[in-house]
Design a protein around this motif. Structure first.
Motif, PDB file in Angstrom:
ATOM      1  N   GLU A  52       1.034  18.994 -28.636  1.00  0.00           N
ATOM      2  CA  GLU A  52       1.900  17.815 -28.632  1.00  0.00           C
ATOM      3  C   GLU A  52       1.798  17.060 -29.948  1.00  0.00           C
ATOM      4  O   GLU A  52       2.802  16.628 -30.519  1.00  0.00           O
ATOM      5  CB  GLU A  52       1.516  16.893 -27.462  1.00  0.00           C
ATOM      6  N   LYS A  53       0.576  16.899 -30.454  1.00  0.00           N
ATOM      7  CA  LYS A  53       0.397  16.213 -31.739  1.00  0.00           C
ATOM      8  C   LYS A  53       1.049  16.980 -32.881  1.00  0.00           C
ATOM      9  O   LYS A  53       1.704  16.386 -33.756  1.00  0.00           O
ATOM     10  CB  LYS A  53      -1.093  16.014 -32.028  1.00  0.00           C
ATOM     11  N   LEU A  54       0.860  18.295 -32.896  1.00  0.00           N
ATOM     12  CA  LEU A  54       1.454  19.095 -33.972  1.00  0.00           C
ATOM     13  C   LEU A  54       2.968  19.018 -33.935  1.00  0.00           C
ATOM     14  O   LEU A  54       3.630  18.919 -34.991  1.00  0.00           O
ATOM     15  CB  LEU A  54       0.990  20.547 -33.856  1.00  0.00           C
ATOM     16  N   TYR A 108       7.351   9.947 -30.880  1.00  0.00           N
ATOM     17  CA  TYR A 108       6.584  10.864 -31.731  1.00  0.00           C
ATOM     18  C   TYR A 108       5.355  10.175 -32.325  1.00  0.00           C
ATOM     19  O   TYR A 108       4.275  10.767 -32.425  1.00  0.00           O
ATOM     20  CB  TYR A 108       7.462  11.429 -32.828  1.00  0.00           C
ATOM     21  N   PHE A 109       5.504   8.913 -32.706  1.00  0.00           N
ATOM     22  CA  PHE A 109       4.372   8.172 -33.255  1.00  0.00           C
ATOM     23  C   PHE A 109       3.332   7.905 -32.175  1.00  0.00           C
ATOM     24  O   PHE A 109       2.129   7.917 -32.439  1.00  0.00           O
ATOM     25  CB  PHE A 109       4.865   6.846 -33.883  1.00  0.00           C
ATOM     26  N   ASP A 110       3.793   7.665 -30.935  1.00  0.00           N
ATOM     27  CA  ASP A 110       2.859   7.479 -29.824  1.00  0.00           C
ATOM     28  C   ASP A 110       2.072   8.763 -29.549  1.00  0.00           C
ATOM     29  O   ASP A 110       0.872   8.716 -29.273  1.00  0.00           O
ATOM     30  CB  ASP A 110       3.620   7.060 -28.560  1.00  0.00           C
ATOM     31  N   GLN A 111       2.771   9.892 -29.636  1.00  0.00           N
ATOM     32  CA  GLN A 111       2.104  11.173 -29.383  1.00  0.00           C
ATOM     33  C   GLN A 111       1.107  11.523 -30.492  1.00  0.00           C
ATOM     34  O   GLN A 111       0.034  12.061 -30.224  1.00  0.00           O
ATOM     35  CB  GLN A 111       3.143  12.279 -29.252  1.00  0.00           C
ATOM     36  N   LEU A 112       1.452  11.186 -31.718  1.00  0.00           N
ATOM     37  CA  LEU A 112       0.578  11.522 -32.845  1.00  0.00           C
ATOM     38  C   LEU A 112      -0.672  10.646 -32.869  1.00  0.00           C
ATOM     39  O   LEU A 112      -1.745  11.100 -33.308  1.00  0.00           O
ATOM     40  CB  LEU A 112       1.339  11.384 -34.157  1.00  0.00           C
TER      41      LEU A 112
END
Length: 533
Positions: free
Chosen positions: A88-90, A105-109
């Motif tokens: 998920e981060k990648l 996307y920023f929340d996941q990273l």
């Protein structure tokens, strides 16, 4: 770091694996966890990791643990990235780099901007490529799967690391890499392993039993010394009880004989004195009751000592209860079994070995096949056993019978019961009671005879196969052992080692366990190098 209080776990069938365990692992402490097959070591790690729910008790963990698991295909449906928990981060990082600015996307990273670089460096350290991240785990070898989870340590940087048999499947070079990591690691470590070299790197050993975790300060060699002292004391206690039991039985016999003599003399006097018949009956009954009381008192003492003795014997190591009876192989020592000249095997148009192999195997030899993961050890075994033909070179074989023993002991049929499996090896027309006697010798009691082989642990499968080989009329002329210790605890490794030491036929071994190879006396090596494939 870890505190277990009155922790218990029972299987869905209500069978208790362990009960009321109390155990503490302090911050930065490095501990090895040992115990017999089936004692619950892996289960305990999974409870600490949060993958299993305990049946009772409390567990307190100061930080999120990271588990390096044993792999048996349970991750095959995942990609490498998913198995590592970073897919998920990648994905989120790639989307952001591609210009997508969605908040999700920023929340996941989670501001983990170096995840890709860390993943690449961690995989490379274990000989894996970043391109491996998107391939399925099922495409990897056993050793590569283990390396994936070992690489995850550098990616996640956990403060608490759990490892379950981490050296299984690893080649010698990767094992050395792991040993160096363990020696320098500053995180808290709890490792389940039967690898004696690894265990000797650990400053403390903990032994798991049904209701206790016993702490032993010092490495594995120190643990063995402490266990030997305990076993010496146990043997002394057993001898003392055996002596007491003999004396009690002798005293019981003598007391009964004395009482019977007194009764006989009393009866003779009464008859001579002309005592009335009714009084004679009363006196006789009194004498019989007195004899019975004397006998019961001694029998109770004998039974009590016997029960204590059996309880002591139950604590003997399994290896001391067994008796091995391998017959000598029929081939004469020195006879050539297999001869190869410049042989090689091609896969997808590429040769497996950079240089063709030439070798000879004679009856009675003990040969270790060595090489890294993917070097073709299994292929070479297939050539030796006549299961595969080389694509180049010449290979000749004598006719000989063999037994191939892998780490799963797959020679056993999972659908058969323990007794049925033993009967399947009964080429010498042994009677039913003789088969059951041999099963008992290998610790399979009446309650085990109707279990299916698929229900057995790794150590139980190994013991059953050894029992079956003993039941067979003649030992095989060649035994091939392919990573036979991977799923065995230390005591079962010792059992296997002793059995193989007594075997007199030809032995071919594939194992990364140097201590095991040394214990069974391999006398030469065939070393393989990987080719371009």
């Amino acid at each position: 770091m870890i505190v277990l209080q009155q922790l218990s776990y029972a299987h869905p069938d209500k069978h208790a694996l362990f009960t009321n365990i109390n155990f503490t692992v302090n911050t930065s402490e490095r501990l090895a966890l040992v115990g017999n097959n089936g004692s619950g070591k892996s289960t305990l790690l999974h409870i600490i990791a949060g993958n299993l729910q305990a049946s009772g008790g409390h567990i307190t963990i100061a930080s999120q643990p990271y588990l390096v698991p044993q792999t048996f295909g349970q991750y095959n449906h995942l990609t490498v990235a998913a198995a590592l928990g970073i897919s998920e981060k990648l994905h989120a990082l790639q989307q952001i780099l591609d210009g997508h600015t969605d908040a999700v996307y920023f929340d996941q990273l989670q501001d983990d901007w170096t995840i890709a670089e860390r993943a690449e460096a961690a995989l490379a350290a274990w000989g894996l490529s970043v391109s491996d991240l998107q391939q399925p785990m099922e495409a990897l070898s056993g050793g590569q799967k283990t390396k994936v989870f070992l690489a995850g340590i550098a990616i996640h940087k956990p403060a608490l690391i759990l490892m379950d048999e981490p050296t299984n499947h690893l080649d010698a070079q990767s094992r050395e890499h792991l040993y160096r990591f363990i020696e320098t690691c500053k995180a808290t470590l709890l490792i389940v392993s039967h690898d004696r070299k690894l265990l000797n790197l650990m400053p403390a050993i903990c032994e798991l039993t049904t209701g206790n975790i016993q702490y032993y300060g010092g490495n594995y060699e120190h643990y063995l010394q402490q266990k030997q002292l305990e076993q010496d004391a146990l043997q002394q206690d057993i001898h003392s009880h055996e002596k007491a039991l003999r004396k009690a039985r002798e005293k019981e016999r003598e007391s009964v004989e004395r009482q019977q003599k007194r009764d006989a003399r009393g009866k003779a006097k009464q008859e001579k004195a002309g005592v009335a018949k009714i009084m004679m009956n009363t006196l006789r009954n009194n004498a019989e009751n007195s004899t019975a009381k004397t006998k019961d008192a001694h029998a109770e003492k004998v039974q009590s000592i016997g029960k204590e003795l059996q309880q002591l014997r139950d604590h003997l190591p399994a290896i001391d209860k067994m008796k091995f009876d391998f017959t000598d192989a029929s081939l004469h020592k020195g006879k050539i079994l297999c001869s190869a000249t410049a042989v090689n095997v091609a896969y997808s148009g590429k040769f497996l070995w950079p240089e063709a192999l030439s070798f000879q195997i004679s009856s009675g030899e003990r040969i270790a096949l060595k090489g890294g993961n993917g070097s073709g050890k299994t292929t070479l075994i297939q050539l030796i056993l006549g299961l595969k033909q080389p694509d180049t070179g010449a290979l000749s074989r004598a006719a000989f019978n063999h037994v191939y023993i892998d780490q799963e002991y797959a020679l056993l049929e999972n659908g058969l019961t323990v007794y049925e499996q033993a009967q399947a090896f009964n080429t010498g027309a042994l009677q039913e009671h003789e088969i059951k006697t041999r099963l008992n010798r290998f610790l399979f009691t009446r309650g085990d005879w109707d279990k299916t082989c698929g229900m057995l642990s790794g150590g139980e499968r190994m013991r059953l196969l050894l029992c079956c080989l003993n039941i067979g009329r003649q030992a095989p002329e060649m035994i091939v052992l392919d990573e036979p210790t991977n799923n065995l605890d230390i005591s079962n490794v010792e059992i296997l080692s002793q059995a193989i030491q007594e075997y007199r036929g030809t032995l071919v071994l594939v194992s990364h366990d140097e201590a095991f190879a040394k214990s069974i006396g391999t006398d030469r090596e065939i070393i393989l190098e990987s080719g371009s494939s």
